[in-house]
Motif scaffolding. Structure first.
Motif, short mmCIF file in Angstrom:
data_model
loop_
_atom_site.label_atom_id
_atom_site.label_comp_id
_atom_site.label_asym_id
_atom_site.label_seq_id
_atom_site.Cartn_x
_atom_site.Cartn_y
_atom_site.Cartn_z
N ILE A 34 0.84 -1.20 0.00
CA ILE A 34 0.00 0.00 0.00
C ILE A 34 0.88 1.25 0.00
O ILE A 34 0.64 2.19 -0.77
CB ILE A 34 -0.95 0.01 1.22
N LYS A 35 1.89 1.28 0.85
CA LYS A 35 2.78 2.45 0.90
C LYS A 35 3.48 2.65 -0.44
O LYS A 35 3.65 3.78 -0.89
CB LYS A 35 3.81 2.28 2.02
N HIS A 36 3.88 1.56 -1.06
CA HIS A 36 4.51 1.64 -2.37
C HIS A 36 3.55 2.27 -3.39
O HIS A 36 3.93 3.14 -4.17
CB HIS A 36 4.94 0.24 -2.82
N LEU A 37 2.30 1.86 -3.35
CA LEU A 37 1.30 2.40 -4.28
C LEU A 37 1.00 3.87 -3.99
O LEU A 37 0.74 4.65 -4.89
CB LEU A 37 0.01 1.59 -4.23
N GLN A 38 1.04 4.25 -2.71
CA GLN A 38 0.76 5.63 -2.36
C GLN A 38 1.85 6.58 -2.85
O GLN A 38 1.62 7.77 -2.98
CB GLN A 38 0.59 5.78 -0.85
N GLN A 39 3.01 6.04 -3.13
CA GLN A 39 4.10 6.85 -3.65
C GLN A 39 4.09 6.87 -5.18
O GLN A 39 5.10 7.09 -5.82
CB GLN A 39 5.44 6.33 -3.13
N SER A 40 2.93 6.63 -5.71
CA SER A 40 2.73 6.56 -7.15
C SER A 40 3.27 7.80 -7.86
O SER A 40 3.11 8.93 -7.38
CB SER A 40 1.23 6.43 -7.42
N THR A 41 3.87 7.58 -9.00
CA THR A 41 4.39 8.70 -9.78
C THR A 41 3.28 9.58 -10.33
O THR A 41 3.50 10.75 -10.59
CB THR A 41 5.27 8.19 -10.94
N SER A 42 2.07 9.03 -10.47
CA SER A 42 0.98 9.85 -11.01
C SER A 42 0.64 11.01 -10.08
O SER A 42 0.28 12.10 -10.54
CB SER A 42 -0.26 8.99 -11.27
N LEU A 43 0.77 10.83 -8.77
CA LEU A 43 0.48 11.93 -7.84
C LEU A 43 1.60 12.97 -7.85
O LEU A 43 1.40 14.10 -7.43
CB LEU A 43 0.24 11.41 -6.43
N GLU A 44 2.78 12.60 -8.34
CA GLU A 44 3.85 13.57 -8.47
C GLU A 44 3.51 14.62 -9.53
O GLU A 44 4.06 15.70 -9.54
CB GLU A 44 5.17 12.87 -8.82
N GLN A 45 2.58 14.28 -10.41
CA GLN A 45 2.16 15.22 -11.46
C GLN A 45 1.12 16.21 -10.94
O GLN A 45 0.71 17.11 -11.66
CB GLN A 45 1.59 14.45 -12.64
N CYS A 46 0.69 16.04 -9.72
CA CYS A 46 -0.28 16.95 -9.13
C CYS A 46 0.40 18.29 -8.85
O CYS A 46 1.44 18.33 -8.19
CB CYS A 46 -0.80 16.34 -7.82
N PRO A 47 -0.14 19.37 -9.38
CA PRO A 47 0.53 20.66 -9.22
C PRO A 47 0.42 21.21 -7.80
O PRO A 47 -0.50 20.88 -7.07
CB PRO A 47 -0.23 21.57 -10.19
N GLN A 48 1.37 22.04 -7.46
CA GLN A 48 1.26 22.80 -6.22
C GLN A 48 0.41 24.03 -6.53
O GLN A 48 0.38 24.51 -7.66
CB GLN A 48 2.63 23.22 -5.73
N TYR A 49 -0.27 24.52 -5.52
CA TYR A 49 -1.12 25.68 -5.71
C TYR A 49 -0.28 26.92 -6.02
O TYR A 49 0.72 27.18 -5.37
CB TYR A 49 -1.96 25.93 -4.44
N LEU A 50 -0.71 27.65 -7.03
CA LEU A 50 -0.06 28.91 -7.41
C LEU A 50 -1.14 29.98 -7.51
O LEU A 50 -2.05 29.88 -8.34
CB LEU A 50 0.66 28.78 -8.75
N SER A 51 -1.05 31.02 -6.69
CA SER A 51 -2.10 32.04 -6.66
C SER A 51 -2.22 32.80 -7.98
O SER A 51 -3.28 33.29 -8.31
CB SER A 51 -1.86 33.01 -5.51
N GLU A 52 -1.14 32.87 -8.75
CA GLU A 52 -1.19 33.63 -10.01
C GLU A 52 -1.74 32.82 -11.18
O GLU A 52 -1.99 33.37 -12.25
CB GLU A 52 0.21 34.18 -10.36
N LYS A 53 -1.97 31.54 -11.00
CA LYS A 53 -2.46 30.69 -12.08
C LYS A 53 -3.98 30.48 -11.90
O LYS A 53 -4.45 30.38 -10.78
CB LYS A 53 -1.73 29.34 -12.03
N PRO A 54 -4.74 30.43 -13.00
CA PRO A 54 -6.20 30.25 -12.87
C PRO A 54 -6.56 29.00 -12.04
O PRO A 54 -6.00 27.92 -12.23
CB PRO A 54 -6.67 30.09 -14.32
N LEU A 55 -7.48 29.20 -11.11
CA LEU A 55 -7.86 28.15 -10.17
C LEU A 55 -8.40 26.91 -10.87
O LEU A 55 -8.00 25.78 -10.56
CB LEU A 55 -8.91 28.71 -9.20
N ARG A 56 -9.31 27.10 -11.81
CA ARG A 56 -9.91 25.96 -12.49
C ARG A 56 -8.86 25.13 -13.22
O ARG A 56 -8.86 23.90 -13.17
CB ARG A 56 -10.99 26.42 -13.48
N GLU A 57 -7.95 25.80 -13.89
CA GLU A 57 -6.89 25.12 -14.63
C GLU A 57 -6.06 24.23 -13.70
O GLU A 57 -5.72 23.10 -14.02
CB GLU A 57 -6.00 26.17 -15.30
N GLN A 58 -5.74 24.77 -12.53
CA GLN A 58 -4.98 24.00 -11.54
C GLN A 58 -5.78 22.81 -11.04
O GLN A 58 -5.26 21.69 -10.94
CB GLN A 58 -4.61 24.88 -10.35
#
Length: 195
Positions: A55-79
């Motif tokens: 389970i821990k191995h799966l939680q470290q999935s590379t797909s979640l690494e593609q999740c962006p960090q919040y950026l206030s200057e970028k459109p909310l919906r796009e993020q």
């Protein structure tokens, strides 16, 4: 994680899938991984510990690494579309579905396995939760308890990314479907939470 540990986890995944949780033994895992039982016990003290390591191995999935960090200057919906897309990609991984099916089939005999299923699809320690917290703190989303907002978002994502595959054996989502659902779910979520 060492190569040997990864080999053990991959072999154990196959054993659990083939034999179920109850039918899998440490001896069978060791044989499938091509390691001695002594080596297996060096890393994992029981099959429950092996299962948790999977389970821990799966939680470290590379797909979640593609999740962006919040950026206030970028459109909310796009993020948010990108956040949801990463969540769908994570749940769309065949390993998650296989393990969830194992757990569901065994949970009647071993109710404590339901906690493992919850951990498999839990996003509170991952990037989606951090994104929601940052958006709330920045004033882009309503001032609510972040876990409540995450629960609503994951409910949407799991409805198509997890439950339809587990219960109805729906096929994995393709890229176009993931994009479409990401946009629809972002609009739905923001219709309530966006300020």
């Amino acid at each position: 994680m060492s190569k040997k540990q990864l080999d053990i986890i991959l072999a154990a995944t196959s054993e659990f899938e083939m034999r179920g949780f109850s039918g899998t033994s440490m001896e069978k895992i060791a044989a499938a991984a091509g390691v001695s039982k002594r080596t297996l016990y060096k890393y994992y003290g029981s099959k429950e510990v092996v299962f948790s390591a999977i389970i821990k191995h799966l939680q470290q999935s590379t797909s979640l690494e593609q999740c962006p960090q919040y950026l206030s200057e970028k459109p909310l919906r796009e993020q948010l579309v990108e956040v949801i897309h990463a969540m769908l990609m994570h749940l769309n991984e065949e390993e998650h579905i296989r393990l969830a099916r194992i757990v569901i089939s065994e949970v009647v005999r071993k109710p404590e396995l339901s906690d493992i299923l919850s951990d498999t699809v839990d996003f509170t320690s991952n990037a989606p939760f951090q994104w929601i917290c940052s958006a709330i703190n920045d004033g882009s989303l309503r001032q609510v308890e972040p876990t409540k907002a995450l629960t609503h978002l994951t409910g949407l994502v799991k409805s198509i990314g997890l439950w339809s595959r587990l219960i109805f054996c729906a096929p994995a989502l393709n890229e176009e479907e993931m994009r479409t659902f990401s946009e629809e779910y972002a609009d739905f979520f923001l219709s309530y939470y966006q300020i």
